[in-house]
Design a protein around this motif. Structure first.
Motif, PDB file in Angstrom:
ATOM      1  N   GLU B  58      12.234 -21.838  11.833  1.00 43.55           N
ATOM      2  CA  GLU B  58      12.102 -23.283  12.040  1.00 43.55           C
ATOM      3  C   GLU B  58      11.272 -23.586  13.286  1.00 43.55           C
ATOM      4  OE1 GLU B  58      16.032 -25.341  10.164  1.00 43.55           O
ATOM      5  OE2 GLU B  58      16.287 -24.106  11.945  1.00 43.55           O
ATOM      6  N   ILE B  59      10.509 -24.647  13.175  1.00 42.48           N
ATOM      7  CA  ILE B  59       9.653 -25.047  14.288  1.00 42.48           C
ATOM      8  C   ILE B  59       9.707 -26.573  14.443  1.00 42.48           C
ATOM      9  CG2 ILE B  59       7.601 -24.942  12.764  1.00 42.48           C
ATOM     10  CD1 ILE B  59       5.983 -24.086  15.174  1.00 42.48           C
ATOM     11  N   ALA B  60       9.815 -27.011  15.685  1.00 39.47           N
ATOM     12  CA  ALA B  60       9.840 -28.461  15.965  1.00 39.47           C
ATOM     13  C   ALA B  60       8.820 -28.754  17.055  1.00 39.47           C
ATOM     14  CB  ALA B  60      11.230 -28.874  16.416  1.00 39.47           C
ATOM     15  N   VAL B  61       8.073 -29.828  16.863  1.00 45.41           N
ATOM     16  CA  VAL B  61       7.021 -30.192  17.828  1.00 45.41           C
ATOM     17  C   VAL B  61       7.167 -31.660  18.190  1.00 45.41           C
ATOM     18  CG1 VAL B  61       4.513 -30.302  18.212  1.00 45.41           C
ATOM     19  CG2 VAL B  61       5.450 -28.505  16.755  1.00 45.41           C
ATOM     20  N   SER B  62       6.985 -31.955  19.461  1.00 45.05           N
ATOM     21  CA  SER B  62       7.016 -33.346  19.918  1.00 45.05           C
ATOM     22  C   SER B  62       5.786 -33.602  20.780  1.00 45.05           C
ATOM     23  CB  SER B  62       8.304 -33.569  20.713  1.00 45.05           C
ATOM     24  OG  SER B  62       8.510 -34.937  20.908  1.00 45.05           O
ATOM     25  N   ILE B  63       5.030 -34.618  20.416  1.00 44.89           N
ATOM     26  CA  ILE B  63       3.762 -34.906  21.107  1.00 44.89           C
ATOM     27  C   ILE B  63       3.839 -36.276  21.763  1.00 44.89           C
ATOM     28  CG2 ILE B  63       1.243 -35.078  20.841  1.00 44.89           C
ATOM     29  CD1 ILE B  63       1.619 -33.618  18.099  1.00 44.89           C
ATOM     30  N   LEU B  64       3.623 -36.299  23.072  1.00 45.15           N
ATOM     31  CA  LEU B  64       3.586 -37.574  23.800  1.00 45.15           C
ATOM     32  C   LEU B  64       2.178 -38.147  23.656  1.00 45.15           C
ATOM     33  CD1 LEU B  64       5.404 -39.312  25.681  1.00 45.15           C
ATOM     34  CD2 LEU B  64       4.410 -38.081  27.587  1.00 45.15           C
ATOM     35  N   MET B  65       2.062 -39.266  22.975  1.00 44.61           N
ATOM     36  CA  MET B  65       0.731 -39.775  22.622  1.00 44.61           C
ATOM     37  C   MET B  65      -0.092 -40.193  23.840  1.00 44.61           C
ATOM     38  SD  MET B  65       0.977 -39.057  19.580  1.00 44.61           S
ATOM     39  CE  MET B  65      -0.549 -39.585  18.833  1.00 44.61           C
ATOM     40  N   ARG B  66       0.587 -40.679  24.861  1.00 42.37           N
ATOM     41  CA  ARG B  66      -0.146 -41.125  26.059  1.00 42.37           C
ATOM     42  C   ARG B  66      -0.721 -39.958  26.869  1.00 42.37           C
ATOM     43  NH1 ARG B  66      -0.563 -46.224  27.535  1.00 42.37           N
ATOM     44  NH2 ARG B  66       0.773 -47.740  26.523  1.00 42.37           N
ATOM     45  N   ALA B  67      -0.276 -38.747  26.547  1.00 40.44           N
ATOM     46  CA  ALA B  67      -0.763 -37.592  27.316  1.00 40.44           C
ATOM     47  C   ALA B  67      -2.075 -37.029  26.771  1.00 40.44           C
ATOM     48  CB  ALA B  67       0.315 -36.521  27.368  1.00 40.44           C
ATOM     49  N   PHE B  68      -2.666 -37.675  25.777  1.00 37.10           N
ATOM     50  CA  PHE B  68      -3.994 -37.258  25.324  1.00 37.10           C
ATOM     51  C   PHE B  68      -5.024 -37.689  26.352  1.00 37.10           C
ATOM     52  CE2 PHE B  68      -2.106 -36.730  21.118  1.00 37.10           C
ATOM     53  CZ  PHE B  68      -2.765 -35.585  20.701  1.00 37.10           C
ATOM     54  N   VAL B  69      -5.877 -36.763  26.711  1.00 38.26           N
ATOM     55  CA  VAL B  69      -6.888 -37.045  27.733  1.00 38.26           C
ATOM     56  C   VAL B  69      -8.249 -37.196  27.050  1.00 38.26           C
ATOM     57  CG1 VAL B  69      -8.035 -36.173  29.805  1.00 38.26           C
ATOM     58  CG2 VAL B  69      -5.577 -35.808  29.491  1.00 38.26           C
ATOM     59  N   PHE B  70      -8.890 -38.324  27.319  1.00 37.86           N
ATOM     60  CA  PHE B  70     -10.212 -38.625  26.759  1.00 37.86           C
ATOM     61  C   PHE B  70     -11.251 -38.559  27.872  1.00 37.86           C
ATOM     62  CE2 PHE B  70      -7.202 -40.517  23.946  1.00 37.86           C
ATOM     63  CZ  PHE B  70      -7.791 -40.562  22.702  1.00 37.86           C
ATOM     64  N   LYS B  71     -12.503 -38.459  27.465  1.00 37.34           N
ATOM     65  CA  LYS B  71     -13.568 -38.435  28.476  1.00 37.34           C
ATOM     66  C   LYS B  71     -13.787 -39.845  29.028  1.00 37.34           C
ATOM     67  CE  LYS B  71     -17.989 -36.356  29.262  1.00 37.34           C
ATOM     68  NZ  LYS B  71     -19.325 -36.289  28.754  1.00 37.34           N
ATOM     69  N   LYS B  72     -13.749 -40.815  28.154  1.00 38.45           N
ATOM     70  CA  LYS B  72     -14.026 -42.199  28.566  1.00 38.45           C
ATOM     71  C   LYS B  72     -12.732 -43.022  28.565  1.00 38.45           C
ATOM     72  CE  LYS B  72     -18.632 -41.706  28.029  1.00 38.45           C
ATOM     73  NZ  LYS B  72     -18.893 -40.599  28.930  1.00 38.45           N
ATOM     74  N   SER B  73     -12.610 -43.894  29.553  1.00 41.14           N
ATOM     75  CA  SER B  73     -11.375 -44.666  29.665  1.00 41.14           C
ATOM     76  C   SER B  73     -11.203 -45.674  28.527  1.00 41.14           C
ATOM     77  CB  SER B  73     -11.302 -45.370  31.020  1.00 41.14           C
ATOM     78  OG  SER B  73     -12.301 -46.326  31.110  1.00 41.14           O
ATOM     79  N   LEU B  74     -12.334 -46.169  27.975  1.00 41.99           N
ATOM     80  CA  LEU B  74     -12.231 -47.145  26.882  1.00 41.99           C
ATOM     81  C   LEU B  74     -11.648 -46.496  25.614  1.00 41.99           C
ATOM     82  CD1 LEU B  74     -13.008 -50.202  26.517  1.00 41.99           C
ATOM     83  CD2 LEU B  74     -14.934 -49.363  25.179  1.00 41.99           C
ATOM     84  N   MET B  75     -12.005 -45.230  25.407  1.00 43.22           N
ATOM     85  CA  MET B  75     -11.461 -44.503  24.245  1.00 43.22           C
ATOM     86  C   MET B  75      -9.944 -44.367  24.385  1.00 43.22           C
ATOM     87  SD  MET B  75     -14.112 -41.358  23.879  1.00 43.22           S
ATOM     88  CE  MET B  75     -15.810 -41.570  23.387  1.00 43.22           C
ATOM     89  N   HIS B  76      -9.511 -44.016  25.604  1.00 44.23           N
ATOM     90  CA  HIS B  76      -8.082 -43.865  25.910  1.00 44.23           C
ATOM     91  C   HIS B  76      -7.351 -45.184  25.664  1.00 44.23           C
ATOM     92  CE1 HIS B  76      -4.713 -43.881  28.883  1.00 44.23           C
ATOM     93  NE2 HIS B  76      -4.519 -42.690  28.369  1.00 44.23           N
ATOM     94  N   GLU B  77      -7.980 -46.265  26.093  1.00 35.27           N
ATOM     95  CA  GLU B  77      -7.402 -47.610  25.956  1.00 35.27           C
ATOM     96  C   GLU B  77      -7.276 -47.989  24.475  1.00 35.27           C
ATOM     97  OE1 GLU B  77      -9.200 -50.110  29.042  1.00 35.27           O
ATOM     98  OE2 GLU B  77      -9.036 -51.716  27.563  1.00 35.27           O
ATOM     99  N   HIS B  78      -8.370 -47.815  23.714  1.00 37.98           N
ATOM    100  CA  HIS B  78      -8.346 -48.152  22.283  1.00 37.98           C
ATOM    101  C   HIS B  78      -7.316 -47.312  21.534  1.00 37.98           C
ATOM    102  CE1 HIS B  78     -12.660 -49.964  22.123  1.00 37.98           C
ATOM    103  NE2 HIS B  78     -11.745 -50.818  22.534  1.00 37.98           N
ATOM    104  N   PHE B  79      -7.277 -46.022  21.857  1.00 37.95           N
ATOM    105  CA  PHE B  79      -6.365 -45.099  21.181  1.00 37.95           C
ATOM    106  C   PHE B  79      -4.919 -45.529  21.374  1.00 37.95           C
ATOM    107  CE2 PHE B  79      -3.728 -41.204  21.471  1.00 37.95           C
ATOM    108  CZ  PHE B  79      -3.920 -40.698  20.207  1.00 37.95           C
ATOM    109  N   ASN B  80      -4.540 -45.794  22.618  1.00 33.79           N
ATOM    110  CA  ASN B  80      -3.140 -46.118  22.915  1.00 33.79           C
ATOM    111  C   ASN B  80      -2.753 -47.542  22.544  1.00 33.79           C
ATOM    112  OD1 ASN B  80      -1.886 -43.703  24.113  1.00 33.79           O
ATOM    113  ND2 ASN B  80      -3.594 -43.891  25.531  1.00 33.79           N
ATOM    114  N   GLU B  81      -3.679 -48.475  22.765  1.00 41.17           N
ATOM    115  CA  GLU B  81      -3.308 -49.873  22.539  1.00 41.17           C
ATOM    116  C   GLU B  81      -3.563 -50.359  21.124  1.00 41.17           C
ATOM    117  OE1 GLU B  81      -4.955 -52.075  25.835  1.00 41.17           O
ATOM    118  OE2 GLU B  81      -3.892 -50.704  27.176  1.00 41.17           O
ATOM    119  N   SER B  82      -4.683 -49.936  20.513  1.00 36.37           N
ATOM    120  CA  SER B  82      -5.006 -50.471  19.190  1.00 36.37           C
ATOM    121  C   SER B  82      -4.614 -49.546  18.048  1.00 36.37           C
ATOM    122  CB  SER B  82      -6.506 -50.741  19.083  1.00 36.37           C
ATOM    123  OG  SER B  82      -6.933 -51.514  20.158  1.00 36.37           O
ATOM    124  N   TYR B  83      -4.968 -48.258  18.160  1.00 38.16           N
ATOM    125  CA  TYR B  83      -4.785 -47.389  16.993  1.00 38.16           C
ATOM    126  C   TYR B  83      -3.357 -46.838  16.896  1.00 38.16           C
ATOM    127  CZ  TYR B  83      -9.867 -47.433  17.609  1.00 38.16           C
ATOM    128  OH  TYR B  83     -11.155 -47.818  17.800  1.00 38.16           O
TER     129      TYR B  83
END
Lengths: 144, 181
Positions: B58-83
């Motif tokens: 058995e395997i369990a995985v938990s991913i904190l979405m805000r911990a994804f690091v993007f090159k550009k801050s706008l991508m980070h913003e769109h990813f977390n706030e819109s998508y």
């Protein structure tokens, strides 16, 4: 007539320049460095771990904010080309995981597990541990 | 007395030879790529938590979405706030098991991991082809999968739809160590 063409060309060039500037300012903006972000709140590692564990502290209100923590280094990890510090409280079950900003590498080499350290990082949330990214070392006395 | 002595001996011997049941990865890596003719987007999360039980596979995985690091801050913003709407859905999870896994095999095994992936409160059964290798202290599991954004109600505004691929390529790399409770 020539004046009109010159004026038109100037206007077109200005527009192109403005477009590039806007693209740079809005779309190509890089992530801010933690040094440029103001600290929202400071904690001792034990206080942060204990309060979040007992739900006394609403961690959600601190997410994406820069916080300072002070505590003992449990482990220094180098993984995926990045350094992380595992900071412990009194309990040995949950930790504060600080992924360090790339410009901190030379400072990290001077640290050892068991030492106390003061860090500032961006709180991202928690899984088993509390997770901070882009951490920087604040305890300057050690390095100066 | 003899019985008691044998019992104590058994417990001591068993205690020294018992293998770890669970393995943990506190800092697993998950990377995603979106390739389009307009823009390529990549983000990496180095703080993924995973637990692995080789005995039960058995395997369990938990991913904190805000911990994804993007090159550009706008991508980070769109990813977390819109998508992803990370305020409402802060984590993505996977629970599953490795099919036909042999915990004692020393050579790398290529196996299928079957399980449920939950993102934005939408759960879908998925199958992932992964390579599992035994290390000195535990196991490494690495693999990749494709995630369709329509499956997880990720809404991309029509203006930005040419920039985001409908199929997101996700790769992962976990190095497990014994879990000391």
């Amino acid at each position: 007539m020539k004046k009109r063409i010159k004026y038109g060309l100037f206007l077109l060039l200005s527009l192109v320049c403005i477009c590039f500037l806007l693209k740079y300012l809005i779309f190509d903006r890089e992530m801010k460095e933690t040094q440029e972000i103001q600290t929202y709140k400071a904690f001792h590692a034990n206080q942060l771990l204990l309060e979040s564990n007992h739900k006394n502290l609403n961690l959600e209100s601190l997410i994406e904010k820069a916080i300072e923590i002070e505590g003992e280094i449990k482990e220094i990890v180098y993984k995926h080309h990045k350094y992380s510090l595992l900071i412990k409280g009194n309990e040995n079950k949950f930790y504060i995981l600080c992924e360090m900003q790339a410009d901190q590498n030379s400072k990290i080499s001077k640290l050892k597990p068991g030492e106390n350290v003061k860090l500032k990082g961006i709180l991202k949330g928690f899984l088993m541990d509390i997770i901070l990214l882009n951490c920087i070392i604040l305890d300057k006395e050690i390095y100066e | 007395m003899n019985k008691l002595l044998s019992l104590v001996t058994f417990i001591i011997c068993f205690g020294f030879t018992v293998e770890h049941k669970e393995f943990i990865e506190r800092q697993g890596q998950v990377t995603f790529f979106s390739y389009t003719s307009v823009e390529n987007i990549q983000a990496t999360n180095n703080q993924v938590l995973s637990l692995f039980n080789p005995t039960t596979s058995e395997i369990a995985v938990s991913i904190l979405m805000r911990a994804f690091v993007f090159k550009k801050s706008l991508m980070h913003e769109h990813f977390n706030e819109s998508y992803i709407e990370s305020d409402l859905y802060p984590k993505a999870t996977f629970n599953g098991s490795i099919i036909d896994f042999d915990p004692d095999q020393k050579e790398t095994q290529t196996r299928i991991i079957k399980g449920d992936f939950t993102l934005k409160d939408r759960t879908k059964p998925i199958e992932i082809k992964a390579k599992i290798t035994r290390t000195d202290i535990g196991y490494t599991i690495e693999g990749s999968l494709d995630v369709l954004i329509d499956d997880y109600s990720i809404n991309v505004p029509s203006l930005l739809s040419p920039n985001i691929s409908k199929k997101i390529e996700v790769s992962f790399n976990f190095n497990y160590a014994p879990y000391e409770e």
